[in-house]
Scaffold this active site. Sequence first.
Site, PDB file in Angstrom:
ATOM      1  N   SER A 104       0.798  -1.235   0.000  1.00  0.00           N
ATOM      2  CA  SER A 104       0.000   0.000   0.000  1.00  0.00           C
ATOM      3  C   SER A 104       0.825   1.278   0.000  1.00  0.00           C
ATOM      4  CB  SER A 104      -0.944   0.010   1.203  1.00  0.00           C
ATOM      5  OG  SER A 104      -2.004  -0.908   1.002  1.00  0.00           O
ATOM      6  N   LYS A 107       0.086   3.554  -2.764  1.00  0.00           N
ATOM      7  CA  LYS A 107      -1.003   4.534  -2.667  1.00  0.00           C
ATOM      8  C   LYS A 107      -0.475   5.968  -2.609  1.00  0.00           C
ATOM      9  CE  LYS A 107      -4.632   1.688  -0.482  1.00  0.00           C
ATOM     10  NZ  LYS A 107      -4.068   0.346  -0.293  1.00  0.00           N
ATOM     11  N   SER A 162      -5.967   2.810   4.769  1.00  0.00           N
ATOM     12  CA  SER A 162      -5.422   2.164   3.572  1.00  0.00           C
ATOM     13  C   SER A 162      -6.526   1.435   2.815  1.00  0.00           C
ATOM     14  CB  SER A 162      -4.296   1.188   3.951  1.00  0.00           C
ATOM     15  OG  SER A 162      -3.419   1.005   2.868  1.00  0.00           O
TER      16      SER A 162
END
Length: 422
Positions: A104, A107, A162
């Site tokens: 993640s 991101k 997340s």
Amino acid sequence: MPAPMKTGRRSVLVTSATLLSLSVTAPAALAAPTPSTSPTATPPAHMSQVGGARLGQPGTQVNLAGGVPALPKDLTARSWIVSDAESGDILAAHNAHWKLPPASTLKMLFADTVLPRFPKTTAHKVVPADLAGIGAGSSMVGIKENETYTVHDLWLGVFLRSGNDAVHVLSSMNGGVDQTVRDMQAHAEELQALDTHVISPDGYDAKGQVSSAYDLTLFARSGLQKKDFREYCSTVRAKFPGGSAKTGKKGTSAREPFEIQNTNRLLSGDSDVPVYQGIAGVKNGNTTNAGATFTGVAERGGKVLLVTVMNPEKHEHNEVYKETAKLLDWGFRAAGKASPVGELVPPKSAAQPGTSASGGDAHRSGGSGSKPVAGSTAGGGSRGMGTALAVVGGLLVLLAGGAFLVNRRWPLPDLMRRRPRP
């Protein structure tokens, strides 16, 4: 209620926003994708030289002469990097360009790409198609079909929890997952993050999806130019809209908000990890292939450091944060003493004319000619940085070489909701 935080000594780092409460313990990060083929256990013998020739060599790169403190012991991460967020100097690195699954932390690239495109007050009603294709076991913030959320809500879901569901909704607003992946890949190339191959915008494990500690640091550094990015990545907890529920009055319903907390342990703290002094974000991740990954930014004594750590081999609780904290501590002690082993290159549109986008002589030598210049910051979350950087790049043609060398820093305006000493 939010409260203004302490102002730093450096004038370019003025306080602009606030944090919510600091005294909570964040929940564990969620991610359990289906396993797939993992990368090799050893780094390649030759890797990218973007940012400097030494960064393309396997193993640890650091200059320890002249009173520079020794690196911390017991570092087990496959890859890590310690850099000055403003000057771009890389103080030390370990397999900086090793292409690994990012989880993640990808991101950060998603946010840096998509965040400027929608005002935070924009409202969006979620339809089933928005949530299609989310990987099994993904971390979720709890978005419900047929409910309306603001863009501000969705970004809180991305940064604090997340939430892959929030990523998919925002991707749908951006023209779909495939379009968003193309946009992210194009932005990675603009940032000269050439180790990165994007398959899924949320960082979910996918065959061929890779990044590097170097590239993740570039994403963080670019994102931190944006006010909204800084606000979201440094928020500890917030209220998120719940689903509709009947109130007892005919034909009416109410949405009870619930609290979400940031899964970045250096920001929120945990039983074995205290809140890190000066921490201000950025993003954590954890998947089957990637292991634990993390990029953090912190400020002390007028110095702002970025540290990225990928996949510690030591599988103790919160190990990625413990190794990050050790590297931040070392970086603050070494700042001003350690000669850099490389640099964080600027975006293509901000590079000095004559430098190579793929790591030319200036990049390989670690020379100052490829560093960003003062004034190359974006105007907040509602504006991308491309226009400003393009203008700066054009102005460099008119500037004398000496002026460029003096003004080569990339300041982080009103960066910090800084942490008081515990």
